[in-house]
Scaffold this active site. Sequence first.
Site, PDB file in Angstrom:
ATOM      1  N   ASP A 180     -27.278 -24.556  -9.097  1.00 27.79           N
ATOM      2  CA  ASP A 180     -28.412 -24.037  -9.850  1.00 27.79           C
ATOM      3  C   ASP A 180     -28.077 -24.095 -11.347  1.00 27.79           C
ATOM      4  O   ASP A 180     -27.538 -25.080 -11.827  1.00 27.79           O
ATOM      5  CB  ASP A 180     -28.761 -22.622  -9.377  1.00 27.79           C
ATOM      6  CG  ASP A 180     -30.131 -22.150  -9.851  1.00 27.79           C
ATOM      7  OD1 ASP A 180     -31.124 -22.483  -9.184  1.00 27.79           O
ATOM      8  OD2 ASP A 180     -30.205 -21.474 -10.893  1.00 27.79           O
ATOM      9  N   TYR A 305     -34.240 -18.984 -18.992  1.00 25.48           N
ATOM     10  CA  TYR A 305     -35.171 -20.104 -18.826  1.00 25.48           C
ATOM     11  C   TYR A 305     -35.903 -20.386 -20.142  1.00 25.48           C
ATOM     12  O   TYR A 305     -36.035 -21.539 -20.566  1.00 25.48           O
ATOM     13  CB  TYR A 305     -36.200 -19.793 -17.738  1.00 25.48           C
ATOM     14  CG  TYR A 305     -35.686 -19.834 -16.324  1.00 25.48           C
ATOM     15  CD1 TYR A 305     -35.771 -20.992 -15.558  1.00 25.48           C
ATOM     16  CD2 TYR A 305     -35.134 -18.706 -15.729  1.00 25.48           C
ATOM     17  CE1 TYR A 305     -35.318 -21.031 -14.256  1.00 25.48           C
ATOM     18  CE2 TYR A 305     -34.669 -18.731 -14.423  1.00 25.48           C
ATOM     19  CZ  TYR A 305     -34.765 -19.891 -13.688  1.00 25.48           C
ATOM     20  OH  TYR A 305     -34.305 -19.929 -12.398  1.00 25.48           O
ATOM     21  N   HIS A 360     -29.938 -24.716  -0.948  1.00 26.61           N
ATOM     22  CA  HIS A 360     -29.666 -24.452  -2.358  1.00 26.61           C
ATOM     23  C   HIS A 360     -28.506 -23.487  -2.568  1.00 26.61           C
ATOM     24  O   HIS A 360     -27.786 -23.591  -3.553  1.00 26.61           O
ATOM     25  CB  HIS A 360     -30.939 -23.892  -3.001  1.00 26.61           C
ATOM     26  CG  HIS A 360     -30.877 -23.751  -4.477  1.00 26.61           C
ATOM     27  ND1 HIS A 360     -30.797 -24.825  -5.328  1.00 26.61           N
ATOM     28  CD2 HIS A 360     -30.881 -22.636  -5.278  1.00 26.61           C
ATOM     29  CE1 HIS A 360     -30.773 -24.398  -6.577  1.00 26.61           C
ATOM     30  NE2 HIS A 360     -30.809 -23.080  -6.575  1.00 26.61           N
TER      31      HIS A 360
END
Length: 395
Positions: A180, A305, A360
């Site tokens: 990630d 982000y 993931h």
Amino acid sequence: MSDSFKIAVSSTALSALKSRIESATFPDELDDAGWAYGVPLADMKRLVARWRDGFDWRQEEQKLNNELPQFTRDIEVDGFGSLNVHYVYKKSDTGAGIPLLFVHGWPGSFLESRKIIPLLTKGSGDSQCPVFDVVAISLPGFGFSEAPKKKGFSLSQYVEVSHKLMIALGYTEYVTQGGDFGSRVTAEIARRYGGTHSKAWHTNVLFSMPPENDDPSIYTASEKEGLARWQEFQRSGSGYFQLHSTKPQTLGYSLADSPVGLLAWIYEKLVSWSDNYPWTDDEVLTWVSIYWFSRAGPAASIRFYYEVAHSGQALGTKSSPPTIPMGCSLFPKELIRIPKSWYPGVGDVVFEAEHDKGGHFAAHEQPELLVGDLRKMFGKGGPVYGVVTGRDGYN
């Protein structure tokens, strides 16, 4: 100077959580909606009931404290002052463990290192199996690390903090593993500190832009499937990314005020991004509780982000790839799988392993497979055996 750390959520915080859960209001749901519209109502009601009446945080807290040696340390970040950073640190059973920095992403945390640490530090009892000294950082704003208070704390700063932590622990040479956002951090560590300090890196998610004059006709079936999965994710699963990258503060009010909202926001990703992993309710609630009880609150964890998107370091931004050796583990339900023809844009891939299960959250879903790959990459006969001076993972 490092300080020993134990998770110790206050009784007041536990009572406040219980009060919020007891007053939860659920939305309606369309008939036969399934997962198409998001988390099913039945799942949420079951999880919330368990959180309210059966889940024992104190028990989970004690387990984490018993299993994971935790510490905090003040780290100076250029332009941002000193941040108190939480991390897990477990040395190997030998004196020659390979120093490995494990970096999580969102919605992960230091918790993702829980299953791999005992495997990496104890080895398998086989003299052919290397061991590691593992450092699992809680990135600033996550878990029990302090969050930055000024704008602009982006990829470069997460890299700086992570590197300085390893140096402070006495590891002038080390290797890394990340998935990630952790993959972005470790790739940038490799690019910035590669050769001198960062000696090799491993990831379970690869991303790069296609090279010029790339020929899609040479893609394998698995590569085509991986790209199709990424396109579908962009179409129907990336809404969270746009929210985090544009208005994280607005979303943050809901995440900080509503434990049920936070649970739904994270649970959806745990289920949809994993490969049919059999999540238990207590497993999910422990994962989400780390966010709820985090030092800075759950809103702090999504701001990176925005910062990365507005710093010129967004995913897909062209930059020179790291030149130190890298390895990758490919899991079939990872969000993206790039073709091998794109690898030069990622780095110098010297080790690759493809698996038939896993998603993931590789360190949590398939810890044995991920650890096995690290052992093969860094062990005797592997492509980077002995890459860290004086620490080859053996007696």
